[in-house]
Motif scaffolding. Structure first.
Motif, mmCIF file in Angstrom:
data_model
loop_
_atom_site.group_PDB
_atom_site.id
_atom_site.type_symbol
_atom_site.label_atom_id
_atom_site.label_comp_id
_atom_site.label_asym_id
_atom_site.label_seq_id
_atom_site.Cartn_x
_atom_site.Cartn_y
_atom_site.Cartn_z
ATOM 1 N N ARG A 1 0.867 -1.180 0.000
ATOM 2 C CA ARG A 1 0.000 0.000 0.000
ATOM 3 C C ARG A 1 0.903 1.229 0.000
ATOM 4 O O ARG A 1 2.082 1.134 0.343
ATOM 5 N N PRO A 2 0.385 2.398 -0.378
ATOM 6 C CA PRO A 2 1.224 3.592 -0.420
ATOM 7 C C PRO A 2 1.709 4.004 0.969
ATOM 8 O O PRO A 2 1.092 3.701 1.993
ATOM 9 N N LEU A 3 2.825 4.708 0.978
ATOM 10 C CA LEU A 3 3.397 5.269 2.209
ATOM 11 C C LEU A 3 3.505 6.780 2.008
ATOM 12 O O LEU A 3 4.533 7.297 1.569
ATOM 13 N N PRO A 4 2.447 7.516 2.337
ATOM 14 C CA PRO A 4 2.413 8.949 2.006
ATOM 15 C C PRO A 4 3.527 9.768 2.644
ATOM 16 O O PRO A 4 3.913 10.805 2.088
ATOM 17 N N ASN B 1 6.602 9.150 2.818
ATOM 18 C CA ASN B 1 7.832 9.087 2.021
ATOM 19 C C ASN B 1 7.483 9.410 0.573
ATOM 20 O O ASN B 1 6.798 8.626 -0.087
ATOM 21 N N PRO B 2 7.937 10.547 0.040
ATOM 22 C CA PRO B 2 7.584 10.909 -1.337
ATOM 23 C C PRO B 2 8.097 9.918 -2.369
ATOM 24 O O PRO B 2 7.618 9.897 -3.498
ATOM 25 N N ASN B 3 9.083 9.080 -1.982
ATOM 26 C CA ASN B 3 9.573 8.044 -2.890
ATOM 27 C C ASN B 3 8.725 6.779 -2.833
ATOM 28 O O ASN B 3 8.947 5.860 -3.604
ATOM 29 N N ASN B 4 7.788 6.733 -1.884
ATOM 30 C CA ASN B 4 6.926 5.562 -1.687
ATOM 31 C C ASN B 4 7.759 4.296 -1.495
ATOM 32 O O ASN B 4 7.522 3.266 -2.131
ATOM 33 N N PHE C 1 13.325 9.704 5.517
ATOM 34 C CA PHE C 1 13.473 8.499 4.713
ATOM 35 C C PHE C 1 14.947 8.311 4.413
ATOM 36 O O PHE C 1 15.767 9.136 4.782
ATOM 37 N N GLU C 2 15.292 7.209 3.758
ATOM 38 C CA GLU C 2 16.649 6.727 3.505
ATOM 39 C C GLU C 2 17.213 6.077 4.775
ATOM 40 O O GLU C 2 17.489 6.747 5.770
ATOM 41 N N SER C 3 17.383 4.776 4.705
ATOM 42 C CA SER C 3 17.715 3.995 5.897
ATOM 43 C C SER C 3 19.013 4.441 6.558
ATOM 44 O O SER C 3 19.086 4.514 7.798
ATOM 45 N N LEU C 4 20.042 4.741 5.784
ATOM 46 C CA LEU C 4 21.316 5.111 6.395
ATOM 47 C C LEU C 4 21.256 6.494 7.032
ATOM 48 O O LEU C 4 21.895 6.739 8.057
ATOM 49 N N ALA C 5 20.468 7.395 6.451
ATOM 50 C CA ALA C 5 20.260 8.709 7.074
ATOM 51 C C ALA C 5 19.485 8.556 8.376
ATOM 52 O O ALA C 5 19.791 9.231 9.375
ATOM 53 N N ILE C 6 18.481 7.694 8.373
ATOM 54 C CA ILE C 6 17.736 7.413 9.604
ATOM 55 C C ILE C 6 18.698 6.913 10.682
ATOM 56 O O ILE C 6 18.641 7.334 11.840
ATOM 57 N N ASN C 7 19.601 6.018 10.296
ATOM 58 C CA ASN C 7 20.552 5.476 11.267
ATOM 59 C C ASN C 7 21.464 6.552 11.839
ATOM 60 O O ASN C 7 21.789 6.543 13.035
ATOM 61 N N LEU C 8 21.902 7.482 11.006
ATOM 62 C CA LEU C 8 22.731 8.582 11.507
ATOM 63 C C LEU C 8 21.950 9.428 12.509
ATOM 64 O O LEU C 8 22.493 9.866 13.530
#
Length: 202
Positions: free
Chosen positions: A41-44, A46-49, A62-69
């Motif tokens: 289903r969509p993930l509103p 995150n604009p990249n869905n 969004f972006e997993s490595l940025a989230i981790n930082l």
């Protein structure tokens, strides 16, 4: 409480591991895949869905490595060091994203992710050749210290090891890279990593 959108059997695993290392309370908001690696289903938010996405109060990332930082920054040292080592964290995180992840995925899609009939052995071999070149660089670094920044595990190690987790788990030949193998074993058997892996591996 942090909200990590995704499922453990996705890149959200990386963020679950980071939250575990940081000692931060979180919940996983389940969002998986339909056939063809498309979201169910969509993930509103995150604009990249794509997954994962993080909600931390009013902050959405969004972006997993940025989230981790971000998560490591909330925890501080030693997970996120200061000074020159903070710059080295950025260096290794960007190296992971620009140099390592693409050959990991090229090898993985054509080794175990795609249905057998759709796999391309030449593509798998090309992915392995490219990844081996990066692992040779890593082997040289790890010959000097047990972790990327020295004697202590940091988010630099986490961000690289979480991308190399799938090859490590799925039988990638690391015989030429004993230092890399020992480092991955050390990273991926940490208590926080094991808690995250238990969610992913069941």
């Amino acid at each position: 409480m942090l909200k990590i959108h995704g499922i453990p059997r996705s890149r959200a695993f990386r963020c679950i591991w980071a939250a575990e290392e940081a000692g931060l309370p979180y919940e996983v908001v389940p969002l998986g895949f339909a056939p063809g690696f498309k979201l169910e289903r969509p993930l509103p938010i995150n604009p990249n869905n794509k997954i994962p996405a993080l909600e931390d109060g009013d902050l959405v990332l969004f972006e997993s490595l940025a989230i981790n930082l971000h998560l490591a920054g909330k925890a501080g040292a030693p997970l996120m060091p200061a000074g020159d080592d903070a710059s080295r964290v950025m260096q290794w995180t960007l190296w992971t994203a620009t140099e390592v992840e693409a050959p990991v995925m090229r090898w993985g899609y054509n080794t175990y992710l795609k249905p057998a009939a759709e796999r391309d052995a030449a593509e798998a071999a090309a992915g392995k050749e490219a990844l081996d070149a990066r692992l040779a660089v890593l082997e040289g670094v790890l010959a000097k210290s047990p972790f990327l920044l020295g004697d202590t595990f940091s988010v630099a190690d986490l961000n690289l090891a979480c991308v190399l987790y799938a090859p490590w788990l799925n039988g990638y030949d690391l015989a030429r890279f004993p230092k890399v193998k020992a480092w991955l074993d050390a990273c991926l058997t940490r208590p926080a990593a094991k808690r995250a892996r238990q969610q992913r591996e069941g």
